[in-house]
Scaffold this motif. Structure first.
Motif, PDB file in Angstrom:
ATOM      1  N   TYR A  54       1.028  -1.437  -0.056  1.00  0.00           N
ATOM      2  CA  TYR A  54       0.126  -0.005  -0.127  1.00  0.00           C
ATOM      3  C   TYR A  54       0.848   1.217  -0.075  1.00  0.00           C
ATOM      4  N   GLY A  55       0.673   2.224  -0.787  1.00  0.00           N
ATOM      5  CA  GLY A  55       1.298   3.365  -0.986  1.00  0.00           C
ATOM      6  C   GLY A  55       2.537   3.439  -1.606  1.00  0.00           C
ATOM      7  N   ILE A  56       3.157   2.180  -2.053  1.00  0.00           N
ATOM      8  CA  ILE A  56       4.461   2.106  -2.724  1.00  0.00           C
ATOM      9  C   ILE A  56       4.777   2.981  -3.901  1.00  0.00           C
ATOM     10  N   SER A  57       3.670   3.095  -4.547  1.00  0.00           N
ATOM     11  CA  SER A  57       3.679   3.986  -5.923  1.00  0.00           C
ATOM     12  C   SER A  57       4.077   5.342  -5.916  1.00  0.00           C
ATOM     13  N   LYS A  58       4.051   5.972  -4.470  1.00  0.00           N
ATOM     14  CA  LYS A  58       4.425   7.080  -4.270  1.00  0.00           C
ATOM     15  C   LYS A  58       5.974   7.382  -3.931  1.00  0.00           C
ATOM     16  N   ALA A  59       6.613   6.406  -3.919  1.00  0.00           N
ATOM     17  CA  ALA A  59       8.062   6.492  -3.660  1.00  0.00           C
ATOM     18  C   ALA A  59       8.729   7.038  -4.711  1.00  0.00           C
ATOM     19  N   SER A  60       9.575   8.072  -4.589  1.00  0.00           N
ATOM     20  CA  SER A  60      10.660   8.607  -5.775  1.00  0.00           C
ATOM     21  C   SER A  60      11.719   7.506  -6.094  1.00  0.00           C
ATOM     22  N   ILE A  61      12.081   6.856  -5.086  1.00  0.00           N
ATOM     23  CA  ILE A  61      13.134   5.909  -5.459  1.00  0.00           C
ATOM     24  C   ILE A  61      12.679   4.521  -4.653  1.00  0.00           C
ATOM     25  N   ILE A  62      12.858   3.280  -5.299  1.00  0.00           N
ATOM     26  CA  ILE A  62      12.783   2.109  -4.756  1.00  0.00           C
ATOM     27  C   ILE A  62      14.052   1.310  -4.776  1.00  0.00           C
ATOM     28  N   TYR A  63      14.377   0.671  -3.646  1.00  0.00           N
ATOM     29  CA  TYR A  63      15.698  -0.016  -3.726  1.00  0.00           C
ATOM     30  C   TYR A  63      15.387  -1.323  -3.062  1.00  0.00           C
ATOM     31  N   GLU A  64      15.873  -2.393  -3.909  1.00  0.00           N
ATOM     32  CA  GLU A  64      15.410  -3.751  -3.829  1.00  0.00           C
ATOM     33  C   GLU A  64      16.701  -4.585  -3.765  1.00  0.00           C
TER      34      GLU A  64
END
Length: 416
Positions: free
Chosen positions: A127-137
């Motif tokens: 939930y809400g992850i699309s608002k992240a500017s950067i995603i680190y995996e």
């Protein structure tokens, strides 16, 4: 088809994801280590069907550009050399350090939060992850991956999650973005000392191993049929309350330099001479124990909007809040030296990755792949990206997904 062999850099260890891209993976099936496949690169011919008006095969009839003058909007080229200069506030807005896009100045100047986010299949959707500017995996024990969303636009969010526990290499990566680090739990032997030090500001659920917990920032949401460990979320109001109570600075430190180099407004970094890469697989298409072979993420490029759309577990990667598929402008493969912390103990599979130093990097933007090197000189320094000629690689404005690739499994990376 062209084979490629990765060169592996030894560096000092810093201890302390469009339908059809992959088959559905049953998380109950054990991951087996297979003989590695080489990186696959399919070179596209310059046929008319591969050409677009403003993409990598842009029209050659581009107006000659005068110094300091932007090209016509229909011919956005030159982004590799036309980058954002000094950040200035204009009409109450400023270009973001994280995306290069114009945002409210208050948002662009405010310290971001780095939130640990669950990515195991039974915990989805997030939930809400699309608002992240950067995603680190990055890979974690069990050879699955966990995400860390770096958020600057979060005022219209109520909560984010589900939130999971910390590993030290995520903290070290958060330091590069001057983030306030947020987590629910920790691997105590390797995280406790670091997270309780003055080296990182953190908003952590009050659990054993956390000296200054922030219970006001976290709560559980009922999810029938989902185990309790996948029901923990961070609430934005509580986060803000915790930041105020803990006395954290809310603006970037003066020494904060940048996240990445971005093409300036009105420009598109096209990389016409680089190879096409419109389907990108961090862990290839087969099962392997490197962290990505269990959920087989794929990024599929759409030339209409210059975005890469993500699938994992054979399905579209969806944000529960919007119901939409996750999409980013840039993808970075950061190849890191990695190891098992307790290789002789079969009960544990905790990992460690070198977050500073140097290593191979692969940058995907505008349907192209730029092969290069990442360099990071210290914990609070950015991840700098250089091409084979030593020039800093310029990203296009928008969201970025960073995949930490364990060097032992880099041969599984694949794109076409």
């Amino acid at each position: 088809m062209k084979k490629k062999v990765l060169s592996v850099f030894l560096l000092a260890m810093t201890m302390g994801l469009l339908s059809g891209c992959g088959d559905l993976i049953d998380p109950a099936v054990p991951v087996s280590t297979l003989a590695p496949k080489p990186v696959i690169i399919v070179e596209e011919s310059e046929s008319a069907e591969n050409k677009t008006e403003s993409g990598a095969q842009a029209s050659s009839e581009v107006e000659e550009e005068k110094p300091g003058e932007k090209v016509d909007a229909n011919h956005q080229k030159g982004g590799e050399t036309h980058t954002i200069g000094e950040r200035v506030v204009k009409d109450g807005q400023m270009q973001s350090w994280l995306t290069g896009e114009w945002k409210d100045a208050e948002v662009a100047q405010r310290r971001n939060m780095a939130v640990m986010i669950n990515n195991i299949q039974v915990s989805l959707p997030q939930y809400g992850i699309s608002k992240a500017s950067i995603i680190y995996e990055a890979p974690v024990e069990g050879r699955i991956t966990r995400l860390m969303g770096i958020f600057e636009d979060y005022d219209d969010l109520d909560h984010i999650g589900s939130v999971r526990s910390s590993r030290d290499y995520y903290i070290y990566e958060a330091m590069a973005f001057d983030s306030i680090y947020c987590n629910w739990g920790l691997a105590r032997p390797w995280v406790e000392e670091l997270i309780n030090s003055d080296r990182i500001d953190n908003v952590s659920q009050a659990l054993a191993g956390i000296n200054n917990g922030a219970p006001e920032a976290f709560d559980r949401i009922s999810r029938p049929g989902v185990n309790i460990e996948h029901t923990g979320y961070m609430f934005i109001k509580g986060y803000k309350d915790a930041v105020k109570r803990l006395g954290y600075k809310t603006q970037y430190r003066k020494t904060f330099k940048k996240a990445f180099e971005f093409a300036d407004e009105g420009y598109l970094a096209t990389y016409d001479d680089c190879q096409d890469a419109t389907l990108v697989y961090p862990g290839g298409k087969q099962s392997n124990a490197g962290g990505y072979g269990k959920h087989n993420p794929c990024f599929a490029y759409n030339a209409d909007d210059n975005l890469y759309y993500r699938t994992q577990y054979g399905q579209k990667h969806i944000d529960e809040m919007t119901g939409e598929q996750l999409a980013v402008t840039n993808i970075i493969f950061k190849v890191c030296v990695g190891e098992e912390r307790l290789p002789d103990d079969p009960k544990y599979d905790y990992l460690a990755f070198g977050c500073t130093g140097t290593g191979d990097a692969y940058v995907f933007t505008n349907g192209k792949v730029i092969k290069g090197t990442w360099k990071r000189s210290g914990d609070y320094e950015p991840n700098l990206l250089y091409d084979k000629n030593g020039n800093e690689i310029v990203l296009n404005q928008g969201k970025t997904w960073i995949c930490c690739i364990w060097d032992d499994y880099a041969q599984f990376m694949e794109w076409e």
